[in-house]
Design a protein around this motif. Sequence first.
Motif, short mmCIF file in Angstrom:
data_model
loop_
_atom_site.label_atom_id
_atom_site.label_comp_id
_atom_site.label_asym_id
_atom_site.label_seq_id
_atom_site.Cartn_x
_atom_site.Cartn_y
_atom_site.Cartn_z
N ILE A 165 0.80 -1.22 0.00
CA ILE A 165 0.00 0.00 0.00
C ILE A 165 0.84 1.27 0.00
N TRP A 169 -0.49 5.11 -0.46
CA TRP A 169 -0.46 5.85 0.81
C TRP A 169 0.34 7.15 0.64
N CYS A 180 1.76 2.47 6.25
CA CYS A 180 0.95 2.16 7.42
C CYS A 180 1.08 0.68 7.76
N HIS A 185 -6.52 -2.24 10.16
CA HIS A 185 -7.03 -1.35 9.11
C HIS A 185 -6.47 -1.68 7.73
N ILE A 186 -5.16 -1.97 7.63
CA ILE A 186 -4.62 -2.29 6.31
C ILE A 186 -5.01 -3.69 5.85
N THR A 189 -10.02 -3.10 7.05
CA THR A 189 -10.78 -1.93 6.59
C THR A 189 -10.47 -1.61 5.13
N LEU A 190 -9.19 -1.58 4.77
CA LEU A 190 -8.80 -1.19 3.41
C LEU A 190 -9.30 -2.17 2.35
N CYS A 300 -1.93 4.39 11.49
CA CYS A 300 -2.81 5.01 10.50
C CYS A 300 -3.19 6.44 10.89
N MET A 347 -8.42 4.74 5.79
CA MET A 347 -8.38 3.71 4.76
C MET A 347 -9.50 3.88 3.73
#
Length: 417
Positions: A165, A169, A180, A185-186, A189-190, A300, A347
């Motif tokens: 990412i 990013w 990140c 989250h990576i 969520t992403l 993040c 994200m």
Amino acid sequence: MEMLKSIMFTITSMGATAILPLVIFLLGLVFRMKVGAAIKSGITVGIGFIGLGLVVGLLNTSLHPAIEYYSKIGSGFTVADIGWPAVGAAAWVAPFAALVIPIGIILNLILVRLKLTKTLNVDIWNYMHFLVPGALAYFVFDSFFLGLGIAVALSVVALFVGDLIAPRWQKYYGLEGTTCTTMIHIGWTLPFAWAVNKIIDFIPGLNKLDVDLESVQKRMGVFGEPAIIGVIVGCLLGILTKQAITTIVPMAMGVAGVMVLLPKVVGVLMEGLNPIGKSAKEIMQKQMGKDAELNIGMDCALALGDPATVTVTVITIPLTMLCALILPGIQIFPIGVLMSIIYMTTMTVMASNGNVIRSIISTLLFCVVVMYLGGYVAPGATQFLSGAGVGLNGQGTDFVLTGPWEIFTYWLSTVLH
């Protein structure tokens, strides 16, 4: 082992604002910065994170009347959404917890040296996102090595996802030399936000709707300024939740303050990180060739300087609470989820390339999914939390326990048991 666990817990319990200055200072020395410059970088990064904490706290305080309004409406929620701080602290009770950080750091350094990853994860504080899945596995399967293996494996996976990412990013957020490594989250969520955007691409009309704050500012002039947008959104939220004028004005000013202050405190944080990144790049190229790159893996929260993250957060919070009240089968009132939305948006906004409409849709859908998953995993989460000594009246859960790895672990435990 107990002494090592006590040392590690003591260090991480001080929080990012205390850990990061020390880590950045040591990295500065490793990358041959002058002692004074390394100290300055460490302290500046710490100050930046203090600023982030204060501004996020201001946002929570500003939105509290709206959250209270909705929480009083709801009833019938049977699972407590206890929030990530309690879950993160509980993960340290697992007997293997003290081993995860040193093993993770050593593996990271080896992988960087072998050129298998370009990410150097300095976000020691967020090792909790590796520990929580490992602790859940330990408590539901009663296996030391399974828990340790999952936690260490995720610390390595975060490096490769950080590599993946990093270009986007850095391009979207302008955070050169960083990536990140906040795994929840990576890794959760992403990908979810990316999938939602792919679906939106096939929806006529919606796929052509592109609203970003920069275009809004150009079209609306002064009314498109972040501060004015903050006041408007804060006022609308206050009116929708039937607040008195004496509450609406502080809400509006609080949101406006967050919109203006977050980019500034992120600027302070980057002021401390930039010299480290520059020195790291120079050393890496000298030792490993001119094509060698190194990205500093960070929380993040580093991306919160983008005004769209705050705008999407403030709009999504009341919508999430409304969904909790009207959708069937949701067992939690999303207090912990609401605490996490501002970090989710780093994200969802990036996945949507700053498109506010798409970001709101993907954030809201994600919150709905994790509310349902939070209820599903609640029995396993409760077993983990109770085993860790967290006092609960009934069942408890949290957003950080809804990642794919936790859901699979709990599902597997139900099948095998």
